[in-house]
Write an enzyme that holds these catalytic residues in place. Sequence first.
Site, PDB file in Angstrom:
ATOM      1  N   ARG A 199      33.819  54.408  38.756  1.00 50.75           N
ATOM      2  CA  ARG A 199      35.009  55.183  38.357  1.00 50.75           C
ATOM      3  C   ARG A 199      35.671  54.444  37.192  1.00 50.75           C
ATOM      4  O   ARG A 199      35.338  53.301  36.911  1.00 50.75           O
ATOM      5  CB  ARG A 199      36.008  55.300  39.521  1.00 50.75           C
ATOM      6  N   GLU A 242      24.272  33.651  34.993  1.00 51.61           N
ATOM      7  CA  GLU A 242      22.835  33.849  35.039  1.00 51.61           C
ATOM      8  C   GLU A 242      22.402  34.838  33.965  1.00 51.61           C
ATOM      9  O   GLU A 242      23.180  35.728  33.577  1.00 51.61           O
ATOM     10  CB  GLU A 242      22.398  34.402  36.396  1.00 51.61           C
ATOM     11  N   ARG A 298      23.922  41.547  32.969  1.00 49.34           N
ATOM     12  CA  ARG A 298      22.665  42.097  32.485  1.00 49.34           C
ATOM     13  C   ARG A 298      22.878  42.875  31.183  1.00 49.34           C
ATOM     14  O   ARG A 298      23.975  43.418  30.961  1.00 49.34           O
ATOM     15  CB  ARG A 298      22.015  43.001  33.539  1.00 49.34           C
ATOM     16  N   HIS A 358      25.884  37.704  36.790  1.00 43.97           N
ATOM     17  CA  HIS A 358      24.633  37.957  36.061  1.00 43.97           C
ATOM     18  C   HIS A 358      24.868  39.142  35.134  1.00 43.97           C
ATOM     19  O   HIS A 358      24.545  40.280  35.466  1.00 43.97           O
ATOM     20  CB  HIS A 358      23.505  38.268  37.049  1.00 43.97           C
ATOM     21  N   HIS A 369      26.578  46.187  35.916  1.00 51.80           N
ATOM     22  CA  HIS A 369      27.643  45.733  36.797  1.00 51.80           C
ATOM     23  C   HIS A 369      28.581  44.792  36.029  1.00 51.80           C
ATOM     24  O   HIS A 369      29.499  45.289  35.375  1.00 51.80           O
ATOM     25  CB  HIS A 369      27.137  45.107  38.119  1.00 51.80           C
ATOM     26  N   THR A 383      16.048  44.483  40.023  1.00 52.53           N
ATOM     27  CA  THR A 383      16.761  43.255  40.332  1.00 52.53           C
ATOM     28  C   THR A 383      15.847  42.098  39.949  1.00 52.53           C
ATOM     29  O   THR A 383      14.714  42.308  39.510  1.00 52.53           O
ATOM     30  CB  THR A 383      17.162  43.149  41.816  1.00 52.53           C
ATOM     31  N   GLY A 413      25.228  37.005  46.743  1.00 55.73           N
ATOM     32  CA  GLY A 413      26.024  38.152  46.306  1.00 55.73           C
ATOM     33  C   GLY A 413      25.842  39.377  47.163  1.00 55.73           C
ATOM     34  O   GLY A 413      26.731  39.763  47.917  1.00 55.73           O
ATOM     35  N   HIS A 414      24.661  39.983  47.064  1.00 57.08           N
ATOM     36  CA  HIS A 414      24.481  41.306  47.674  1.00 57.08           C
ATOM     37  C   HIS A 414      24.918  41.350  49.138  1.00 57.08           C
ATOM     38  O   HIS A 414      25.762  42.142  49.540  1.00 57.08           O
ATOM     39  CB  HIS A 414      23.025  41.752  47.543  1.00 57.08           C
ATOM     40  N   HIS A 436      18.991  34.580  46.248  1.00 57.62           N
ATOM     41  CA  HIS A 436      18.429  35.940  46.276  1.00 57.62           C
ATOM     42  C   HIS A 436      18.095  36.365  47.701  1.00 57.62           C
ATOM     43  O   HIS A 436      17.247  35.794  48.372  1.00 57.62           O
ATOM     44  CB  HIS A 436      17.223  36.137  45.371  1.00 57.62           C
ATOM     45  N   ASP A 437      18.824  37.358  48.140  1.00 56.68           N
ATOM     46  CA  ASP A 437      18.655  37.942  49.485  1.00 56.68           C
ATOM     47  C   ASP A 437      18.991  36.976  50.617  1.00 56.68           C
ATOM     48  O   ASP A 437      18.600  37.194  51.766  1.00 56.68           O
ATOM     49  CB  ASP A 437      17.248  38.510  49.687  1.00 56.68           C
ATOM     50  N   ASN A 481      28.342  35.439  44.159  1.00 56.61           N
ATOM     51  CA  ASN A 481      27.954  36.310  43.051  1.00 56.61           C
ATOM     52  C   ASN A 481      28.708  37.630  43.191  1.00 56.61           C
ATOM     53  O   ASN A 481      28.563  38.322  44.204  1.00 56.61           O
ATOM     54  CB  ASN A 481      26.438  36.540  43.085  1.00 56.61           C
TER      55      ASN A 481
HETATM   56  C1  LIG Z   1      18.939  35.855  39.889  1.00 58.34           C
HETATM   57  C2  LIG Z   1      19.179  36.510  41.193  1.00 58.34           C
HETATM   58  O1  LIG Z   1      18.392  36.475  42.092  1.00 58.34           O
HETATM   59  C3  LIG Z   1      20.429  37.208  41.386  1.00 58.34           C
HETATM   60  O2  LIG Z   1      21.433  36.327  41.079  1.00 58.34           O
HETATM   61  C4  LIG Z   1      20.631  38.355  40.467  1.00 58.34           C
HETATM   62  O3  LIG Z   1      21.898  38.257  39.896  1.00 58.34           O
HETATM   63  C5  LIG Z   1      20.615  39.630  41.226  1.00 58.34           C
HETATM   64  O4  LIG Z   1      20.869  40.622  40.281  1.00 58.34           O
HETATM   65  P1  LIG Z   1      21.473  42.013  40.771  1.00 58.34           P
HETATM   66  O5  LIG Z   1      22.807  41.732  41.414  1.00 58.34           O
HETATM   67  O6  LIG Z   1      21.557  42.819  39.496  1.00 58.34           O
HETATM   68  O7  LIG Z   1      20.475  42.564  41.777  1.00 58.34           O
HETATM   69  N1  LIG Z   2      21.043  33.678  42.188  1.00 63.01           N
HETATM   70  C1  LIG Z   2      21.195  34.521  43.354  1.00 63.01           C
HETATM   71  C2  LIG Z   2      22.498  35.229  43.284  1.00 63.01           C
HETATM   72  O1  LIG Z   2      23.353  34.885  42.481  1.00 63.01           O
HETATM   73  C3  LIG Z   2      22.778  36.346  44.208  1.00 63.01           C
HETATM   74  O2  LIG Z   2      21.624  36.954  44.688  1.00 63.01           O
HETATM   75  P1  LIG Z   2      21.843  38.038  45.846  1.00 63.01           P
HETATM   76  O3  LIG Z   2      22.537  37.335  46.984  1.00 63.01           O
HETATM   77  O4  LIG Z   2      22.695  39.144  45.268  1.00 63.01           O
HETATM   78  O5  LIG Z   2      20.455  38.505  46.219  1.00 63.01           O
END
Ligand SMILES: CC(=O)[C@@H](O)[C@H](O)COP(=O)(O)O
Ligand SMILES: NCC(=O)COP(=O)(O)O
Length: 260
Positions: free
Chosen positions: A32, A88, A59, A57, A64, A118, A232-233, A209-210, A21
């Site tokens: 920037r 998503e 939004r 995702h 982002h 989120t 992603g994060h 997620h996480d 992600n």
């Molecule tokens: C659906 C999910 O859990 C994540 O894929 C979501 O994209 C997180 O969104 P943010 O990156 O905006 O926190």
């Molecule tokens: N669907 C989860 C995703 O795409 C990424 O979630 P995260 O790793 O940013 O919490």
Amino acid sequence: MNPLIAPESGRHDARCALSVNVNKVALLRNTRHLGIPSVTRAAQLCLEAGAQGITVHPRPDARHVRADDVRDLAALLKAWPQAEYNIEGNPTQNLLEFIREVRPHQATFVPDGEDQFTSDHGWNLPADAARLRPSIAECKGLGVRVSLFMDPLPEAMAHVAALGAERIELYTETWASAFGTPREAEVLAGFTAAARAALAQGLAINAGHDLNRDNLTRFLREVPGVAEVSIGHALIADALELGYAETVRDYQRCIQRAYA
Ligand SMILES: CC(=O)[C@@H](O)[C@H](O)COP(=O)(O)O
Ligand SMILES: NCC(=O)COP(=O)(O)O
């Protein structure tokens, strides 16, 4: 269609696919007006390092990933026929306009409000079913697989299947929070029960997620049938230290260890 993430095809490769992600690359880029870091460059490097897909995702507040990113990534992925594109969003908001335009491999329906910090919950089924049914039918008519973002509730899985969705995405924040605590085994058992209920309904299973390099292997080792994780994060945070390529390779090692 990537054989690693297409259990619907009957090809059951034990290994789970990694979909990166890139929301947080876009978040940094947006601070920037310089166009760096590049979202498409990040995706390219992750794919070159072995990621099996890219997730975004977009939004409604465009905090982002923006519409141009969605299009640019669709163009990039044409050069990666073995990789999957997962978009998503909430089909009652802006998701369907992207699905209609770029026809990704997968649409993941997430019940987020417009101003959520989120994603923090799954769909409420059967209460949300009537609202979801036409969007699911439209996506499937476009040849786009539908995955519903769900809390690990075994009793909800029959409702997902009745709606015609092909997959669920298990919302894994409660696993991430429990990991390394005395509640770890109890929470993991809940995910295992939900996964078994989903499989019994003929659903394929995604998760996200996480998730991170610490909590991923145990989850995949214990929860049956996970076909895809979207991360992603934590992955992008790791890439700030290790670089995209080494980070993706490290996440793939975490995945492989689950099946060793
Ligand atoms: C659906 C999910 O859990 C994540 O894929 C979501 O994209 C997180 O969104 P943010 O990156 O905006 O926190
Ligand atoms: N669907 C989860 C995703 O795409 C990424 O979630 P995260 O790793 O940013 O919490």
